[in-house]
Enzyme design. Structure first.
Site, short mmCIF file in Angstrom:
data_model
loop_
_atom_site.label_atom_id
_atom_site.label_comp_id
_atom_site.label_asym_id
_atom_site.label_seq_id
_atom_site.Cartn_x
_atom_site.Cartn_y
_atom_site.Cartn_z
N SER A 152 33.00 34.39 48.60
CA SER A 152 33.12 35.59 48.29
C SER A 152 31.35 35.72 48.33
O SER A 152 31.50 35.38 49.46
CB SER A 152 33.66 35.87 46.66
OG SER A 152 33.77 36.77 46.80
N HIS A 179 36.18 37.36 50.87
CA HIS A 179 36.03 38.62 50.10
C HIS A 179 35.55 39.66 50.65
O HIS A 179 34.20 39.91 50.39
CB HIS A 179 36.24 38.27 48.23
CG HIS A 179 36.79 37.48 47.80
ND1 HIS A 179 36.52 37.09 46.31
CD2 HIS A 179 37.72 36.72 47.91
CE1 HIS A 179 36.83 36.52 46.17
NE2 HIS A 179 38.20 35.68 46.89
N ASP A 275 38.44 31.90 41.60
CA ASP A 275 39.27 31.79 42.42
C ASP A 275 39.63 31.05 43.71
O ASP A 275 37.81 30.29 44.40
CB ASP A 275 38.66 33.67 43.62
CG ASP A 275 40.30 33.31 44.25
OD1 ASP A 275 41.23 33.42 44.14
OD2 ASP A 275 40.02 34.00 45.63
#
Length: 333
Positions: A152, A179, A275
């Site tokens: 991310s 992401h 995540d």
């Protein structure tokens, strides 16, 4: 035996402990990696007791250099941050250390340290090279058939050096969930193709997972891996993830664990939140390997940190070190 520690007092104490062990003697006690390399150049050492906090290069950064000079030496890393199962201990073992031992904070002799070090030296030196190799394999050295990378915030900058560290003949398929907004997917895929020196596909339903290729999650769907007659393929999933991310790393890892089991390698790079942690748990539960970026090189240590703190990481390192880790464990041709 060679002792490497920046504290003269600690070097003296450890030398006395070693001198009390039958059949062992200290050939040198030095305070830096450079001095250790010089000492090894003058005489062989079958065991190195290595501190981490050293001037110049730290112990873990200097470990590959010591193995280059003394490839047959066994290394025990001694550090206050090397508690069993800690990220530092796992990192040391992934770099080739035979064992780790936490040094007491108050005094080099506190908490029965001398007895524990004496016992550990005996265990390490009694183990055959085959046994040590088997231990490292059990920690994550078995071949793998897929690499799944999650990232991310800061992940784009981390992916580049990792991919550059991979050898051209590594043809294991790579799945990536980064992401990013959907509008950036195609541009990022082009960047990855140049960095990885291999074709990159944006994931789609029924897209076959093939050796030598990379698959990127689109910005508006998770990657799920499903078994097929010919091997495995991707399926797009737009169900809201527990993490709230779209795409989410967890569905990719969870499905990779189901399909590839112990032959899966999951990598988590810089990113905010947790995540990937649930998926990493599934990877480890099915015998796979989980590698995460270290805190020092991460823009945000949320995602990799959550996995490291949970004890799920098989190895921890910089993107370059993770690339080298992958290369060392690639399937033989």
């Amino acid at each position: 035996m060679l002792i490497v520690d920046d504290s003269a007092v600690t070097r003296c104490v450890i030398a006395r402990i070693v001198d009390a062990i039958p059949q062992y003697e200290v050939i040198a006690a030095v305070g830096s990696i450079a001095q250790a390399e010089a000492a090894l150049g003058k005489g062989a050492a079958d065991l190195i007791l290595l501190d981490i906090n050293l001037p110049g290069r730290d112990g873990l950064s200097g470990l590959p250099a010591l193995f280059a000079v003394a490839p047959d030496a066994r290394v025990i890393v001694l550090s206050g941050s090397c508690a069993a199962g800690s990220p530092t201990a796992l990192h040391a073992l992934s770099l080739g250390a035979a064992a780790t031992l936490a040094k007491p904070e108050s005094s080099p002799l506190a908490g029965g340290f001398a007895a524990r070090l004496t016992a550990l030296v005996g265990e390490v030196m009694a183990a055959s090279p085959h046994s040590i190799a088997a231990t490292m394999a059990a920690a994550g050295g078995s071949p793998f058939d897929v690499i799944a990378i999650g990232a991310s915030t800061g992940g784009i900058h981390a992916i580049a050096p990792l991919l550059r560290a991979l050898p051209d003949d590594l043809d294991v398929p790579i799945l990536i969930t980064q992401h990013l907004p959907a509008s950036f997917t195609d541009y990022f895929a082009q960047q990855l193709a140049a960095l990885a020196r291999r074709p990159v596909d944006v994931a789609a339903d029924s897209l076959r997972i093939q050796r030598g290729r990379m698959i990127l999650a689109p910005g508006d769907a998770h990657i799920r891996v499903v078994p097929t007659i010919e091997g495995a393929a991707t399926r797009l999933d737009r169900t809201p993830a527990v993490s709230g991310c779209m795409p989410s790393v967890d569905p990719m890892f969870e499905s990779v664990a189901e399909v590839f089991g112990a032959r899966a390698l999951a990598v988590v790079l810089s990113g905010m939140g947790r995540d990937g942690c649930r998926g990493a748990e599934r990877i480890r539960a099915t015998g796979g390997v989980v590698a995460v970026q270290d805190q020092g090189s991460s823009v945000v240590w949320g995602m990799p940190g959550a996995i490291a703190v949970s004890g799920l990481a098989s190895t921890i390192g910089t993107p370059e070190e993770l690339g080298a880790f992958i290369a060392r464990r690639k399937r033989s041709a």
